[in-house]
Design a protein around this motif. Structure first.
Motif, short mmCIF file in Angstrom:
data_model
loop_
_atom_site.label_atom_id
_atom_site.label_comp_id
_atom_site.label_asym_id
_atom_site.label_seq_id
_atom_site.Cartn_x
_atom_site.Cartn_y
_atom_site.Cartn_z
N VAL A 53 -4.45 26.41 -1.80
CA VAL A 53 -3.53 26.09 -0.71
C VAL A 53 -2.39 25.22 -1.25
O VAL A 53 -1.22 25.40 -0.89
N GLU A 54 -2.73 24.27 -2.14
CA GLU A 54 -1.68 23.43 -2.76
C GLU A 54 -0.68 24.32 -3.50
O GLU A 54 0.53 24.17 -3.38
N TYR A 55 -1.23 25.25 -4.26
CA TYR A 55 -0.41 26.15 -5.06
C TYR A 55 0.50 27.00 -4.15
O TYR A 55 1.70 27.14 -4.39
N ALA A 56 -0.08 27.52 -3.09
CA ALA A 56 0.68 28.38 -2.17
C ALA A 56 1.81 27.60 -1.52
O ALA A 56 2.94 28.08 -1.41
N ARG A 57 1.51 26.36 -1.13
CA ARG A 57 2.55 25.54 -0.51
C ARG A 57 3.66 25.24 -1.52
O ARG A 57 4.84 25.39 -1.24
N ASN A 58 3.26 24.85 -2.74
CA ASN A 58 4.27 24.48 -3.74
C ASN A 58 5.16 25.66 -4.13
O ASN A 58 6.32 25.47 -4.46
N TYR A 59 4.61 26.86 -4.12
CA TYR A 59 5.39 28.02 -4.58
C TYR A 59 5.85 28.90 -3.42
O TYR A 59 6.39 29.99 -3.64
N GLY A 60 5.60 28.46 -2.18
CA GLY A 60 6.08 29.21 -1.02
C GLY A 60 5.43 30.58 -0.87
O GLY A 60 6.09 31.56 -0.51
N ILE A 61 4.13 30.66 -1.16
CA ILE A 61 3.44 31.95 -1.03
C ILE A 61 2.61 31.94 0.26
O ILE A 61 1.81 31.03 0.48
N THR A 62 2.82 32.94 1.09
CA THR A 62 2.02 33.04 2.31
C THR A 62 0.64 33.57 1.95
O THR A 62 0.51 34.51 1.16
N ILE A 63 -0.40 32.98 2.53
CA ILE A 63 -1.76 33.49 2.33
C ILE A 63 -2.18 34.24 3.59
O ILE A 63 -1.98 33.73 4.70
N HIS A 64 -2.73 35.42 3.40
CA HIS A 64 -3.33 36.13 4.54
C HIS A 64 -4.83 36.23 4.27
O HIS A 64 -5.26 36.98 3.40
N CYS A 65 -5.60 35.45 5.01
CA CYS A 65 -7.05 35.40 4.81
C CYS A 65 -7.69 36.33 5.83
O CYS A 65 -7.50 36.15 7.04
N ARG A 66 -8.42 37.34 5.38
CA ARG A 66 -8.89 38.37 6.30
C ARG A 66 -10.22 38.97 5.88
O ARG A 66 -10.70 38.73 4.77
N SER A 67 -10.80 39.78 6.76
CA SER A 67 -12.12 40.35 6.50
C SER A 67 -12.05 41.49 5.49
O SER A 67 -11.15 42.34 5.56
N SER A 68 -13.03 41.54 4.60
CA SER A 68 -13.08 42.69 3.69
C SER A 68 -13.86 43.83 4.33
O SER A 68 -13.99 44.90 3.75
N PHE A 69 -14.41 43.60 5.52
CA PHE A 69 -15.23 44.64 6.15
C PHE A 69 -14.52 45.41 7.26
O PHE A 69 -15.01 46.41 7.74
N ASP A 70 -13.39 44.89 7.74
CA ASP A 70 -12.62 45.67 8.71
C ASP A 70 -11.12 45.44 8.49
O ASP A 70 -10.74 44.60 7.68
N ASP A 71 -10.32 46.19 9.23
CA ASP A 71 -8.87 46.18 9.00
C ASP A 71 -8.10 45.20 9.86
O ASP A 71 -6.88 45.12 9.77
N GLY A 72 -8.81 44.47 10.72
CA GLY A 72 -8.13 43.60 11.68
C GLY A 72 -7.30 42.53 11.00
O GLY A 72 -7.57 42.18 9.85
N PRO A 73 -6.29 42.00 11.70
CA PRO A 73 -5.50 40.94 11.11
C PRO A 73 -6.34 39.66 10.99
O PRO A 73 -7.22 39.42 11.80
N GLY A 74 -6.06 38.88 9.97
CA GLY A 74 -6.80 37.64 9.77
C GLY A 74 -5.97 36.44 10.15
O GLY A 74 -5.32 36.43 11.19
N THR A 75 -5.99 35.45 9.28
CA THR A 75 -5.23 34.22 9.52
C THR A 75 -4.11 34.12 8.50
O THR A 75 -4.34 34.29 7.30
N VAL A 76 -2.92 33.82 8.99
CA VAL A 76 -1.78 33.64 8.09
C VAL A 76 -1.59 32.14 7.88
O VAL A 76 -1.50 31.39 8.84
N VAL A 77 -1.57 31.74 6.61
CA VAL A 77 -1.34 30.33 6.29
C VAL A 77 0.07 30.24 5.74
O VAL A 77 0.40 30.90 4.74
N GLN A 78 0.92 29.46 6.40
CA GLN A 78 2.34 29.46 6.04
C GLN A 78 3.00 28.12 6.37
O GLN A 78 2.37 27.22 6.89
N ASP A 79 4.30 28.03 6.07
CA ASP A 79 5.07 26.82 6.32
C ASP A 79 5.16 26.47 7.79
O ASP A 79 5.19 27.36 8.63
N GLU A 80 5.27 25.16 8.06
CA GLU A 80 5.33 24.72 9.46
C GLU A 80 6.55 25.30 10.19
O GLU A 80 6.47 25.67 11.34
N GLU A 81 7.69 25.38 9.45
CA GLU A 81 8.93 25.85 10.11
C GLU A 81 8.75 27.25 10.69
O GLU A 81 9.40 27.63 11.65
N GLN A 82 7.85 28.04 10.07
CA GLN A 82 7.68 29.42 10.53
C GLN A 82 6.71 29.52 11.71
O GLN A 82 6.49 30.58 12.25
#
Ligand code: ADP
Ligand code: ASP
Ligand code: MG
Length: 434
Positions: free
Chosen positions: A222-251
Motif C-alpha cells: 500500500v505504501e508503494y502504491a501510494r508513493n507511485y500512484g498505482i491504483t490497487i484493485h483487490c478482488r476475488s479469484s473465484f468470481d468476476d465481481g468487482p472488488g475494492t479499489v484502493v486509490q487517492d483521496e482526491e478521487q
C-alpha cells in the motif's frame, strides 16, 4: 501474441488461489483471458496454500533459530513452484509463458533477510519477454540483495508488494490483487460474517488498516502504491465481481466516519520497570530494539510522580520478535540501571479506521464505552487522526471486533443489496493464510 504498446496488466494471485491443480488451472485461464483481450500480462504468484507455513515449520524442525540467509533460500522456493506450474498450465492453453524468480525479474532489495525492502526493479528481462509476446510469471515475495547478491524475502504477505512494485516499474495503471475474499471488508469476514465489502478505500485508510492487522494487503504494497500512484484493485479469484479499489483521496467521495474495524492477535507487550527519569533513557531503549530489527508499535510512558521518580515503560512488538526484543533489552539493563524486563505474549489489538474521524470528535469515547460495556479491559490506547487502537487480551479480540462493528453500524445492512451480491464467503476456515 500481445500487441506492442498495449496496456500492461499486473495480476497477483494469493496462496489460496493457487492451492491445488484446479486452482492453478483456473488462474491460468484468467491470465490467458486477459492476454487474449490484448494486454501485456505479468502475473505474480504466491506459494501454494500453506506451503510457506510448512517451509517455516520444516526449518524449525532442524534448527531452533534458523540462519536468516538460509531461511530465505528455503522460503523463496514456494513461489517458484507456483510459477513454474502455472507456466506449464498456460503453455497447455496455447500461450507462451515464462516463469521468473524474483531475482531474474530484477527485484533488487536491501539485505535484511526475511523482511527485505525493495530498492529498485530492473525490469528489462520482463520487458523483453513481454515484447516477445510471452506471458510472464514472477515469483512473489522475493528479490536479490543489491550488495550480497543473496536471495531475500519481503516478509509475510510480500507477494502483494512484488506485484505493486512491478506494476510501478512497468507503467501499469492498476495492480489487480486476486485473493480468497471479494475485496477489502469492513472487518475480517472470517470473524464478522456481516462485514460488508467496501467499494472504495483511500490509501491513507488502507495504510492504517494494513498496519493494524488487515492482512488482505501487505502494508508495504500500500505504501508503494501510494508513493507511485498505482491504483490497487483487490478482488476475488473465484468470481468476476468487482472488488475494492484502493486509490487517492482526491478521487474518492466523502469518507464515512468509521470505515472498518481491524484486529491482530499476534502482539506481545514488554514492560520495563523502574526506569530512571532522565533525558535519553527512552531513546536508548528504542534504539536497542531498532538495532535488533524489532518493529515497535505502541509506546507508553508516564512522567513518574511517585516517590523515587522511577518510571515504567511499555511497548508492544510482534509476538514473533519477543525473544529477540527481550534479549536486546536485557543487554542494556546494567547500562541504564532499570528494574525488570516483564513480558506478556498473549496480547491482541483492535482498531477503528476511518478518514471521516479527522473532523469528528467523540469516536474514541464511543469505542471505549462499547468495549467497557462488553467487559473488555483496555490495556493500552493509541490514536492517529484517522485511527484508534486498543491493546486488549488476545482472548477478548473477537468480542471487541464484533461489538465495535455492530456499534458503528458497519455491516451489510448499511448498503444496497447489489453491493454485496458478489461477495464470496470462504467456506473452509482453515484456508485462511496466516
Ligand atoms: P492471499 O493468500 O490471497 O494473499 P491473505 O490470506 O494474505 O490472502 O489475505 C486474505 C485474507 O485477509 C482473507 O481471507 C481475510 O481473512 C483476511 N482479512 C483480514 N482483514 C480483512 C479485511 N478487512 N477485509 C478482507 N479480508 C481481510
Ligand atoms: N507466501 C508468502 C506468505 O505466505 C508471501 C505471500 O503469500 O504473499 O507470506
Ligand atoms: Mg496475502
Amino acid at each position: 501474441m500481445s500487441i506492442a504498446g498495449a496496456q500492461t496488466v499486473v495480476m497477483k494471485f494469493g496462496g489460496t488461489s493457487v492451492a491445488d491443480a484446479e486452482r492453478i488451472k483456473n488462474a491460468a485461464r484468467r491470465i490467458v483471458q486477459r492476454a487474449e483481450e490484448g494486454g501485456r500480462v505479468v502475473a505474480v504468484l504466491s506459494a501454494r496454500g500453506k506451503h510457506t507455513d510448512e517451509l517455516i515449520a520444516a526449518a524449525h524442525e532442524v534448527s531452533p533459530r534458523p540462519h536468516p540467509r538460509e531461511m530465505d533460500m528455503l522460503l523463496s522456493t514456494g513461489e517458484r513452484v507456483s510459477c513454474a506450474l502455472a507456466a506449464m498450465a498456460i503453455n497447455d492453453l496455447g500461450h507462451e509463458a515464462i516463469s521468473l524468480t524474483g531475482s531474474q525479474a530484477g527485484i533488487v532489495t536491501d539485505t535484511s533477510h526475511t523482511k527485505a525492502r525493495i530498492l529498485e526493479v530492473k525490469a528489462h528481462r520482463v520487458h523483453a519477454a513481454l515484447d516477445e509476446g510471452r506471458i510472464v510469471l514472477v515469483a512473489g515475495f522475493q528479490g536479490v540483495s543489491h550488495d550480497s547478491l543473496d536471495v531475500t524475502t519481503l516478509g509475510r504477505g510480500g507477494s502483494d508488494t512484488t506485484a505493486v512494485a512491478l506494476a510501478g516499474a512497468l507503467g501499469a495503471e492498476v495492480c489487480e490483487i486476486f485473493t480468497d475474499v471479494a475485496g477489502v471488508f469492513s472487518a475480517d469476514p472470517r470473524l464478522v460474517p456481516t462485514a460488508r465489502k467496501l467499494p472504495v478505500v483511500t490509501f491513507e485508510e488502507m495504510l492504517e488498516m494494513s498496519a493494524s492487522g488487515a492482512g488482505v494487503l501487505q502494508l508495504r504494497s500500500v505504501e508503494y502504491a501510494r508513493n507511485y500512484g498505482i491504483t490497487i484493485h483487490c478482488r476475488s479469484s473465484f468470481d468476476d465481481g468487482p472488488g475494492t479499489v484502493v486509490q487517492d483521496e482526491e478521487q474518492t467521495m466523502e469518507r464515512p466516519l468509521v470505515t472498518a474495524v481491524t484486529h491482530s492477535t499476534s502482539e506481545a507487550r514488554i514492560t520495563l520497570t523502574g526506569l530512571p527519569d532522565r533525558p535519553g533513557v527512552a531513546g536508548r531503549v528504542l534504539s536497542a530494539l531498532a538495532e535488533a530489527g524489532v518493529n515497535v508499535d505502541m509506546i507508553i510512558q508516564n512522567e513518574p510522580l511517585s516517590e523515587g521518580h522511577l518510571a515504567d515503560m511499555s511497548v508492544t512488538v510482534p509476538r514473533d520478535d519477543l525473544v529477540v526484543a527481550g534479549e536486546a533489552l536485557s543487554a542494556i539493563k546494567g547500562e541504564l540501571g532499570f528494574g525488570e524486563v516483564l513480558s506478556d505474549d498473549r496480547m491482541g489489538k483492535v482498531s477503528l479506521v476511518g478518514a471521516g474521524m479527522k473532523s469528528h470528535p467523540g469516536v474514541a469515547a464511543t469505542a471505549l464505552t462499547v468495549l467497557g460495556e462488553a467487559g473488555v479491559n483496555i490495556e493500552m490506547i493509541s490514536t492517529s487522526p484517522i485511527k484508534i487502537s486498543c491493546v486488549v487480551r488476545e482472548k477478548d479480540v473477537e468480542t471487541a471486533v464484533r461489538q465495535l462493528h455492530t456499534a458503528f453500524d458497519l455491516g451489510r445492512e448499511a448498503v444496497l443489496p447489489e453491493d454485496v451480491a458478489g461477495v464470496h464467503r470462504p467456506k473452509v476456515r482453515e484456508e485462511a493464510a496466516s
